[in-house]
Design a protein around this motif. Structure first.
Motif, PDB file in Angstrom:
ATOM      1  N   TYR A 143      -6.531   4.636   1.586  1.00  0.00           N
ATOM      2  CA  TYR A 143      -6.225   3.327   1.006  1.00  0.00           C
ATOM      3  C   TYR A 143      -5.087   2.668   1.785  1.00  0.00           C
ATOM      4  O   TYR A 143      -5.170   1.497   2.161  1.00  0.00           O
ATOM      5  CB  TYR A 143      -5.848   3.477  -0.469  1.00  0.00           C
ATOM      6  CG  TYR A 143      -5.297   2.213  -1.074  1.00  0.00           C
ATOM      7  CD1 TYR A 143      -6.146   1.178  -1.447  1.00  0.00           C
ATOM      8  CD2 TYR A 143      -3.933   2.047  -1.256  1.00  0.00           C
ATOM      9  CE1 TYR A 143      -5.647   0.006  -1.980  1.00  0.00           C
ATOM     10  CE2 TYR A 143      -3.419   0.881  -1.793  1.00  0.00           C
ATOM     11  CZ  TYR A 143      -4.279  -0.137  -2.159  1.00  0.00           C
ATOM     12  OH  TYR A 143      -3.774  -1.299  -2.681  1.00  0.00           O
ATOM     13  N   SER A 173      -9.740   4.200   9.299  1.00  0.00           N
ATOM     14  CA  SER A 173      -8.991   4.703   8.152  1.00  0.00           C
ATOM     15  C   SER A 173      -9.188   6.205   7.964  1.00  0.00           C
ATOM     16  O   SER A 173      -8.223   6.948   7.759  1.00  0.00           O
ATOM     17  CB  SER A 173      -9.416   3.952   6.888  1.00  0.00           C
ATOM     18  OG  SER A 173      -8.808   4.509   5.754  1.00  0.00           O
ATOM     19  N   ILE A 191      -5.404  -0.872   4.008  1.00  0.00           N
ATOM     20  CA  ILE A 191      -4.556  -2.056   3.806  1.00  0.00           C
ATOM     21  C   ILE A 191      -3.828  -2.414   5.094  1.00  0.00           C
ATOM     22  O   ILE A 191      -3.754  -3.588   5.475  1.00  0.00           O
ATOM     23  CB  ILE A 191      -3.561  -1.825   2.651  1.00  0.00           C
ATOM     24  CG1 ILE A 191      -4.301  -1.620   1.326  1.00  0.00           C
ATOM     25  CG2 ILE A 191      -2.563  -2.975   2.552  1.00  0.00           C
ATOM     26  CD1 ILE A 191      -5.141  -2.781   0.867  1.00  0.00           C
ATOM     27  N   ILE A 228      -7.374  10.188  -0.563  1.00  0.00           N
ATOM     28  CA  ILE A 228      -7.695   8.856  -1.091  1.00  0.00           C
ATOM     29  C   ILE A 228      -6.522   7.908  -0.864  1.00  0.00           C
ATOM     30  O   ILE A 228      -6.699   6.779  -0.394  1.00  0.00           O
ATOM     31  CB  ILE A 228      -8.049   8.931  -2.591  1.00  0.00           C
ATOM     32  CG1 ILE A 228      -9.375   9.660  -2.785  1.00  0.00           C
ATOM     33  CG2 ILE A 228      -8.093   7.544  -3.216  1.00  0.00           C
ATOM     34  CD1 ILE A 228      -9.709   9.979  -4.228  1.00  0.00           C
ATOM     35  N   LEU A 288     -13.416   7.459  -0.685  1.00  0.00           N
ATOM     36  CA  LEU A 288     -12.884   6.100  -0.859  1.00  0.00           C
ATOM     37  C   LEU A 288     -13.619   5.114   0.034  1.00  0.00           C
ATOM     38  O   LEU A 288     -14.039   4.049  -0.427  1.00  0.00           O
ATOM     39  CB  LEU A 288     -11.386   6.047  -0.572  1.00  0.00           C
ATOM     40  CG  LEU A 288     -10.790   4.644  -0.687  1.00  0.00           C
ATOM     41  CD1 LEU A 288     -10.701   4.224  -2.152  1.00  0.00           C
ATOM     42  CD2 LEU A 288      -9.458   4.545  -0.008  1.00  0.00           C
ATOM     43  N   ALA A 343       0.713   4.152  -2.929  1.00  0.00           N
ATOM     44  CA  ALA A 343      -0.337   5.152  -3.153  1.00  0.00           C
ATOM     45  C   ALA A 343       0.057   6.533  -2.610  1.00  0.00           C
ATOM     46  O   ALA A 343       0.102   7.504  -3.372  1.00  0.00           O
ATOM     47  CB  ALA A 343      -1.664   4.669  -2.583  1.00  0.00           C
ATOM     48  N   LEU A 360     -15.969   2.139  -1.366  1.00  0.00           N
ATOM     49  CA  LEU A 360     -15.664   0.740  -1.059  1.00  0.00           C
ATOM     50  C   LEU A 360     -16.812   0.074  -0.310  1.00  0.00           C
ATOM     51  O   LEU A 360     -17.079  -1.111  -0.506  1.00  0.00           O
ATOM     52  CB  LEU A 360     -14.361   0.627  -0.270  1.00  0.00           C
ATOM     53  CG  LEU A 360     -13.093   0.891  -1.063  1.00  0.00           C
ATOM     54  CD1 LEU A 360     -11.874   0.845  -0.153  1.00  0.00           C
ATOM     55  CD2 LEU A 360     -12.935  -0.087  -2.209  1.00  0.00           C
ATOM     56  N   ALA A 370       0.771  -1.245   0.000  1.00  0.00           N
ATOM     57  CA  ALA A 370       0.000   0.000   0.000  1.00  0.00           C
ATOM     58  C   ALA A 370       0.802   1.295   0.000  1.00  0.00           C
ATOM     59  O   ALA A 370       0.245   2.342  -0.281  1.00  0.00           O
ATOM     60  CB  ALA A 370      -0.938   0.003   1.203  1.00  0.00           C
TER      61      ALA A 370
END
Length: 145
Positions: A53, A78, A57, A49, A125, A15, A129, A12
């Motif tokens: 992400y 998150s 992860i 974002i 995000l 990103a 998801l 991850a």
């Protein structure tokens, strides 16, 4: 614990690293943020974002150590961690201005805009998801059962 960290970063870290490299190249090579001040908003949005992400992860991989973490908690954690990261980034901009005279922080409106767009990206995000995993009905899809 070491395996969790290595695995998380391997899957991850690309990103937020990609967004940071874009920012650094655009700012230092092309003076893009001086020439196009509006570019700051999509960069912070993309950064939100990317960080969300990354944290999703990391949290998903942490389940090997902690056990199952409900998806709602994963999403909230998150977004919360992304918020902390955005606040720390703004503090670093401010400290850089004081210590090195960089002029990265352009005032309260700039700081609030940066935080708003970063958190908006993180929330987008997580919500996207959630729809992907649960669908519009809020019921788990067959993939998750």
């Amino acid at each position: 614990m070491k395996t969790w960290l290595i695995s998380s970063f391997r899957h991850a870290a690309w990103a937020p690293f990609t967004v940071f490299v874009f920012y650094a190249v655009a700012a230092k090579t092309f003076n893009a943020y001086i020439r196009f001040p509006w570019l700051d908003m999509p960069t912070h949005f993309a950064g939100g974002i990317a960080m969300a992400y990354f944290y999703l992860i990391v949290i998903r991989h942490a389940q090997l150590l902690t056990g199952a973490i409900p998806l709602v908690i994963q999403g909230l954690l998150s977004v919360g961690l992304t918020a902390v990261t955005a606040i720390l980034w703004e503090f670093l901009e401010y400290l850089s201005d004081i210590a090195f005279g960089t002029m990265m922080n352009l005032g309260v409106a700039d700081t609030l805009s940066d935080l708003f767009f970063g958190l908006s990206g993180a929330c987008l995000l997580v919500v996207a998801l959630s729809f992907f995993i649960y669908g519009e009905t809020g019921i788990r899809s067959d993939r998750e059962n």
